[in-house]
Design a protein around this motif. Structure first.
Motif, short mmCIF file in Angstrom:
data_model
loop_
_atom_site.label_atom_id
_atom_site.label_comp_id
_atom_site.label_asym_id
_atom_site.label_seq_id
_atom_site.Cartn_x
_atom_site.Cartn_y
_atom_site.Cartn_z
N LYS A 68 0.90 -1.00 0.03
CA LYS A 68 0.11 0.10 0.43
C LYS A 68 0.91 1.43 -0.19
CE LYS A 68 -3.59 1.90 2.46
NZ LYS A 68 -4.47 2.39 3.75
N GLU A 69 2.23 1.17 0.72
CA GLU A 69 2.84 2.58 1.49
C GLU A 69 3.54 2.55 -0.42
OE1 GLU A 69 4.67 5.75 2.90
OE2 GLU A 69 3.18 4.86 3.36
N LEU A 70 4.00 1.56 -1.05
CA LEU A 70 5.13 1.72 -2.20
C LEU A 70 3.67 1.91 -3.71
CD1 LEU A 70 7.72 0.09 -3.73
CD2 LEU A 70 6.27 -1.70 -3.79
N ARG A 71 2.40 1.59 -3.84
CA ARG A 71 1.58 2.07 -3.99
C ARG A 71 0.93 3.81 -4.32
NH1 ARG A 71 -3.37 -2.43 -4.63
NH2 ARG A 71 -3.99 -0.89 -6.35
N SER A 72 1.01 3.87 -3.13
CA SER A 72 0.84 5.11 -2.32
C SER A 72 1.80 6.59 -3.07
CB SER A 72 1.07 5.81 -1.33
OG SER A 72 2.20 5.38 -0.60
N ILE A 73 2.87 5.68 -3.94
CA ILE A 73 4.17 6.97 -4.45
C ILE A 73 4.26 6.53 -5.94
CG2 ILE A 73 5.55 6.95 -2.46
CD1 ILE A 73 7.04 5.20 -3.00
#
Length: 542
Positions: free
Chosen positions: A195-200
């Motif tokens: 989720k953190e990776l996709r947020s960027i």
């Protein structure tokens, strides 16, 4: 045109991104593709050369003289492709180059910013010099969410859009922990990491999930569902007996197949893993075992001697034996009798290091507890301490020491202020910068005819990688050779000692360079092959 694979990590550090990158590179090579591996490090140091080994493990030195992170050692060992200075970059080096350009006025008055100037520099580093390779595997240090890593994640996000469609893929390495009190594996850390990776703006194509037990199919489907990847692209990465089992294990789980599928490649030949299977079988079923004592300064962190550790394993592979390592902190020998620590060992290795701490233990007591048939191997600082010991105990030079430890009347080891690198003269000053100012990279050593090292190498010239600031003082050569020490390897101009040995000893060799950096599981370095062979012979005498 090269295709680009970006390997990121999440949840916690030290999950094995470097090893995963190296193993994937080996698998692609086994399928007939050519690869380049590179590493982006977010820390502000220009390079790891001035870091304590306790911070980032060993410093791996490339042939062209770059001090880099230890992951490049994994890359070389698994692929056999020599790493270069252009394969490792840090935030510090990027900012250093950008600020130098700004001072020169290269930006024509523009405001220098992270975007686009820093990210453009990162992208240029990744995409330059890839004309001869099919795949570029680029590992991003740290974990997703680290504030210092954001420019790197932004840069690879941009590359995902700027490079031709189908020319990039993202692999994300995460942890799936087992919670004993709940009796189950937990997928939530992986979900949050993705989720953190996709947020960027980065959607992983393949998830590599580290776990200490197999992932049930329900957990795989759950991870795939919540992380927006195909179930087949959720690859379990379980612990293995040896790191040289990793390529075989990852192929069995389908990592290389899923990566190629992400590029639309479905007709690639199956990988030829016979070499890795032979290595795995030799490690798993050795014909015997020997024990080597490593007497060093940084034994509290095994990664400080990562290449050394692996080179000894390679020597064991070459001799079909298991090599047990007895890590001994050198300082204990300054107050205790070393014989008690060396009763059950078959060889002593004294590795590199810096500073005075523990030096007396490695000089005056290096060979004292060893019987005449005990193989002894000194590397870099270890060679210098062996020379100091010979000077004191055999040549009668009582005050023999190194200027690294302070002023001395008998500087058997002294600061190297100038030397030739090819046709260029290199100079150093006593109070100059520490970073990047040592004798670094590959230099040739001319081996003395009839010497033990010439027999071991089977050649008269041997190149190997250096990383040191001090040298054996050649003014003492005659006294030392009269005492029984032979200078069996010199620089091509004859001015710098590279290798010493004691002909009367069954196996006593010291080298100024770092042969462990050039050892491979499928091509063990000749010195380590010979050293472990001598340890095997010693074990038979016990």
């Amino acid at each position: 045109m090269a295709r680009y694979v970006f390997i990121t990590g999440g949840v916690v550090s030290s999950l094995g991104k470097g090893l995963a990158s190296a193993a994937l590179g080996a698998l692609l090579q086994a399928r007939g593709f050519s690869v380049r591996l590179c590493k982006l490090d977010p820390y502000l140091n220009v390079d790891p050369g001035t870091m304590s080994p306790y911070q980032h493990g060993e410093v791996f030195v490339t042939d062209d003289g770059a001090e880099t992170i230890l992951d490049l050692g994994h890359y070389e060992r698994f692929t056999g492709r020599p790493a270069r200075q252009a394969d490792n970059i840090t935030t510090g080096r990027i900012y250093q180059e950008i600020i130098a350009k700004e001072r020169r006025g290269d930006f024509l008055g523009a405001t220098v910013q992270v975007i686009p100037h820093v990210t453009d520099a990162i992208k240029a580093f990744v995409t330059t010099g890839n004309e001869d390779v099919d795949f570029v595997l680029c590992e991003i240090g740290g974990t997703v969410g680290d504030i210092e890593g954001l420019p790197f994640f932004e840069a690879i996000r941009q590359l995902g859009n700027e490079l031709p469609r189908g020319d990039t893929a993202f692999i994300h390495l995460t942890l799936v922990p087992f919670i004993p009190s709940a009796g189950e594996l937990k997928t939530k850390p992986t979900q949050h990491s993705v989720k953190e990776l996709r947020s960027i703006g980065i959607q992983p194509d393949v998830l590599l999930c580290r776990a200490d037990r197999p992932l049930p199919s329900d957990e795989r489907r759950k991870i795939a569902l919540f992380c927006n990847v195909r179930p087949e692209a959720v690859i379990q990465a379980l612990d293995v007996q040896s790191i040289y089992d990793v390529p075989i294990a990852y192929h069995r789980e389908g990592l290389d197949r899923e990566l190629l599928a992400a590029f639309g490649i479905t007709n690639a030949p199956e990988p030829d893993l016979r070499m890795w299977q032979e290595i795995s079988e030799t490690v798993a079923e050795p014909d015997g075992e020997v024990t080597v004592a490593i007497v060093g300064k940084y034994t509290g962190l095994k990664d400080a001697y990562k290449s050394l550790n692996e080179a000894l394993v390679h020597g064991g592979i070459a001799n079909k034996v298991k090599v047990n390592l007895e890590w001994i902190e050198s300082q204990v020998f300054e107050s205790e009798n070393p014989a008690a620590y060396l009763e059950d060992v078959n060889g002593i290795l004294v590795p590199g290091g810096f500073g005075e701490r523990g030096a007396e233990a490695r000089s005056t007591r290096l060979a004292m507890p060893a019987p005449a048939d005990f193989p002894i191997f000194g590397i870099c600082f270890g060679m210098q301490m062996a020379v100091v010991e010979v000077a004191r105990d055999l040549a009668g030079i009582e005050g023999a020491s190194s200027t690294e430890f302070g002023p001395t009347e008998e500087p058997v080891i002294g600061l190297m202020t100038e030397w030739m690198r090819g046709e260029e003269l290199e100079r150093r000053e006593q109070n100059g910068d520490l970073g990047g100012t040592m004798r670094l990279g590959a230099y040739d050593a001319v081996l003395a005819k009839g010497s033990e090292v010439a027999k071991i190498y089977g050649a008269r010239v041997s190149p190997s990688n250096h990383r040191h600031r001090y040298e054996v003082n050649m003014r003492y050569r005659n006294k030392l050779e009269a005492a029984g020490l032979r200078f069996s390897g010199l620089s091509p101009d004859g001015l710098l000692p590279e290798i010493v040995e004691i002909p009367e000893h069954p196996w006593f060799i010291g080298v100024q360079f770092h042969p462990e950096l050039k050892s491979r599981p499928f091509a063990p370095h000749p010195l380590f092959k010979s050293f472990i062979g001598a340890a095997v012979e010693q074990s038979r005498l016990v």
